[in-house]
Scaffold this active site. Structure first.
Site, short mmCIF file in Angstrom:
data_model
loop_
_atom_site.label_atom_id
_atom_site.label_comp_id
_atom_site.label_asym_id
_atom_site.label_seq_id
_atom_site.Cartn_x
_atom_site.Cartn_y
_atom_site.Cartn_z
N ASN A 173 88.30 40.85 90.15
CA ASN A 173 87.56 40.27 91.28
C ASN A 173 87.23 41.43 92.21
OD1 ASN A 173 86.71 39.04 93.61
ND2 ASN A 173 88.45 37.64 93.78
N HIS A 218 83.08 29.09 96.15
CA HIS A 218 84.47 28.71 95.81
C HIS A 218 84.51 27.75 94.62
CE1 HIS A 218 85.58 29.19 100.38
NE2 HIS A 218 85.88 30.32 99.73
N ARG A 248 83.60 32.40 110.59
CA ARG A 248 82.25 31.83 110.48
C ARG A 248 82.17 30.50 111.22
NH1 ARG A 248 82.80 32.38 104.45
NH2 ARG A 248 82.31 34.55 103.98
N GLU A 255 92.57 30.74 91.12
CA GLU A 255 91.23 31.14 90.73
C GLU A 255 91.23 32.11 89.55
OE1 GLU A 255 90.49 31.65 95.08
OE2 GLU A 255 88.42 31.24 94.52
#
Ligand code: ADP
Length: 420
Positions: free
Chosen positions: A5, A176, A237, A380
């Site tokens: 990743n 995601h 955010r 993940e």
């Protein structure tokens, strides 16, 4: 399977044994390009090894992590290494499944850079660099957006001029996706149900945060949009705002487009509201009577409740609401506040279950609740490895249909064994 990743200044990696889905090693190279880079490598059952010193680029980072793996007895040229799975953030509309990388696929990922200017270039660098280390190995791109490509057009389209939207690929993609796919499937398994017959709302609450509505294993709605800015309140955010805020800031405050981008992506959310983005610290401050932290927390959970209501309406029937990622897995106060007042939707948490310390997938709603509320730690890297492994172990056939079938089979079969 090796999973990589690659971020703009970091590489996270895991080596997994697909026979029993165990983690052979995991690590991180961070602050790439800075003077004080750091590598942290943890072999299975062993002590973590830390190295500091300059790591100027991703190629050096990959060589360094390859060196650590070699010290544990695992080489990039090890015949037992089946493939490398790469997380790729943006797959646009083109990539709906994990895909074996070749020159054409790389060119297509490159073409999507304008949609993910911070992420895709780092992902491409990671693929090219790992490819150079062993060109004979299959490299599989697993896309963050792929799980959301099943969203119906009425959920994916913004209500703006169609010609303009299509000319610039403006639509809701969502992110995601690997986490939403894994967690929704694992939640169905936790409830003893088939994913194909289960409707789930997933709340992935990390530093970035997104919600998804998953009907029978397929994503039908998600909160992030063209970029990860839309939707829930996040660490830095804003999530949903009136887009005219940007015009207003440009006209009245003289902010440039880049300054608005920076404001909304880096200086907003919990950091903008109270100066902190770590939920532990925010809850601690709130409990100590800090008004800014209290308001920030209320804004955060109010947004969650709005989305729970909206996605209940989207799904019609909800079997489970599932919390995951750093905040979702660890913050009992957030989980409790997110469902507060939603008894009318069948949502409640049992206090003892919600506050019990556990790292396992678990149900936290009261016995016999109408809608299960659950916590499922996200995995993940394991999901990337599972999807990529399924692809490369399918008769070497990489045409769309065979790949699709392989992936669906993998997703179905892993449901039964993914509770480690
Ligand atoms: P990302 O992958 O988006 O960087 P994570 O899923 O790792 O994020 O989540 C990181 C966030 O999780 C932290 O910013 C913090 O707010 C929250 N977090 C981590 N541990 C805890 C905890 N024990 N209690 C509450 N919040 C936590």
């Amino acid at each position: 399977m090796l999973v990589l990743n690659c971020g703009s200044s970091s590489v996270k990696y895991q080596l997994l044994d697909m026979a029993d889905r165990s983690r052979l090693a995991a690590g991180l190279v961070e602050r790439i390009g800075e003077r004080a880079s750091r590598l942290l490598h943890t072999p299975q059952g062993g002590d973590a090894r830390e190295r500091t010193g300059p790591v100027p680029d991703h190629a050096t980072a990959l060589k360094a992590l390859a060196g650590e793996l070699a010290a544990d007895g695992y080489g990039f040229d090890d015949p037992e290494l089946a493939a490398v799975g790469h997380r790729v953030v943006h797959g646009g509309q083109r990539f709906t499944e994990p895909t074996v990388v070749d020159d054409a696929v790389l060119a297509e990922i490159e073409r999507l850079v304008p949609l993910a200017p911070l992420h895709n270039p780092a992902n491409i660098t990671g693929i090219r660099t790992a490819w150079a280390l062993n060109p004979g190995l299959p490299h599989v791109a697993v896309f963050d957006t792929a799980f959301h490509t099943t969203m119906p057009e009425h959920a994916a389209r913004y209500a703006i001029d169609v010609a303009t939207a299509d000319a610039h690929c403006i639509r809701r993609y969502g992110f995601h996706g690997t986490s939403h796919a894994y967690v929704s499937r694992r939640a169905a398994q936790l409830l003893g149900r088939e994913p194909q017959e289960t409707n789930v709302i997933v709340l992935h609450l990390g530093n970035g945060a997104s919600a998804s509505a998953v009907a029978g294993g397929r994503c039908v709605e998600t909160s992030m949009g063209l970029t990860p800015l839309e939707g829930l309140v996040m660490g830095t955010r804003s999530g949903d705002i009136d887009p005219a805020v940007v015009f207003h800031l440009a006209r009245v405050a003289g902010l440039s487009v880049d300054e608005c981008d920076e404001l909304l992506n880096k200086k907003s959310g919990m950091v903008g509201l109270c100066g902190d983005n770590d939920m532990r610290e925010i809850v601690r401050r709130r409990d100590a009577g800090d008004a800014a932290a209290r308001l920030a927390f209320e804004i955060y959970v109010h947004r969650l409740r709005k989305y729970l209501g909206a996605y209940t309406a989207v799904l019609g029937r909800v079997d489970a609401v599932v919390f995951t990622a750093g905040v979702g897995e660890n913050s009992a106060p957030v989980r409790q506040a997110a469902v507060e007042g939603l008894a009318g939707l069948g949502l409640a948490v049992d206090e003892a279950r919600n506050t019990a310390a556990s790292k396992e997938p678990r149900v936290i709603s009261p016995e016999g609740a109408e809608v299960a509320v659950a916590v499922v730690p996200t995995e993940e890297e394991l999901e990337i490895a599972t999807q990529a492994y399924a692809l490369v172990t399918t008769a070497g056939d990489t045409d769309g249909n065979a790949v699709g079938a392989a992936h669906r089979n993998a997703a179905g079969s892993t449901g039964g064994t993914s509770n480690r």
